[in-house]
Design a protein around this motif. Sequence first.
Motif, mmCIF file in Angstrom:
data_model
loop_
_atom_site.group_PDB
_atom_site.id
_atom_site.type_symbol
_atom_site.label_atom_id
_atom_site.label_comp_id
_atom_site.label_asym_id
_atom_site.label_seq_id
_atom_site.Cartn_x
_atom_site.Cartn_y
_atom_site.Cartn_z
ATOM 1 N N LYS A 60 1.051 7.078 4.465
ATOM 2 C CA LYS A 60 1.319 6.186 3.334
ATOM 3 C C LYS A 60 0.419 4.957 3.400
ATOM 4 O O LYS A 60 0.013 4.414 2.370
ATOM 5 N N ARG A 63 -2.500 5.252 1.225
ATOM 6 C CA ARG A 63 -2.298 5.374 -0.225
ATOM 7 C C ARG A 63 -1.864 4.071 -0.893
ATOM 8 O O ARG A 63 -1.914 3.957 -2.102
ATOM 9 N N VAL A 64 -1.407 3.119 -0.093
ATOM 10 C CA VAL A 64 -0.936 1.851 -0.634
ATOM 11 C C VAL A 64 -2.070 0.824 -0.493
ATOM 12 O O VAL A 64 -2.478 0.513 0.626
ATOM 13 N N GLU A 67 -1.833 -2.222 1.891
ATOM 14 C CA GLU A 67 -1.823 -1.840 3.309
ATOM 15 C C GLU A 67 -3.215 -1.393 3.761
ATOM 16 O O GLU A 67 -3.679 -1.758 4.832
#
Length: 137
Positions: A60, A63-64, A67
């Motif tokens: 994740k 994908r963020v 981040e």
Amino acid sequence: MKFLLDECVSDRLLPSLEAAFRNCQFHSVASLDWRGTLDPKLFAAAAEASFDVLVSLDHKILRVDHERNALRKAGLHFAAIERPPVGVRGRDFNALVLAQLVSCLTLVLRTSPTAPTLFRLGAVPHDHTKRLTVEHI
């Protein structure tokens, strides 16, 4: 080189990694008492503590946007390990993660890039050139 295992990677793997890669240092989020730290703050703390690579099962992060940008800003390389199949637990889970880590970290150490780089391992490779993705973060 100094590696940090994210909290989703068992710190039980530390002795095996230290034995396999004797010239490297391995720590875990748990061993540093950084559990529960939000990812951007974790990346900054890891950079401040002179870590080179964050190892995680958490894709994740990639994908963020905020981040991924925090990871890039921290200058950390990211080794993304594929989570073992559902139902695999305990020693079998750790064995699969360890096998992937050994394959991936061997390439990380050989490559040693200067710009933050993503090393994504899709499975335990027989031929790492076909199953390991390397790209800039």
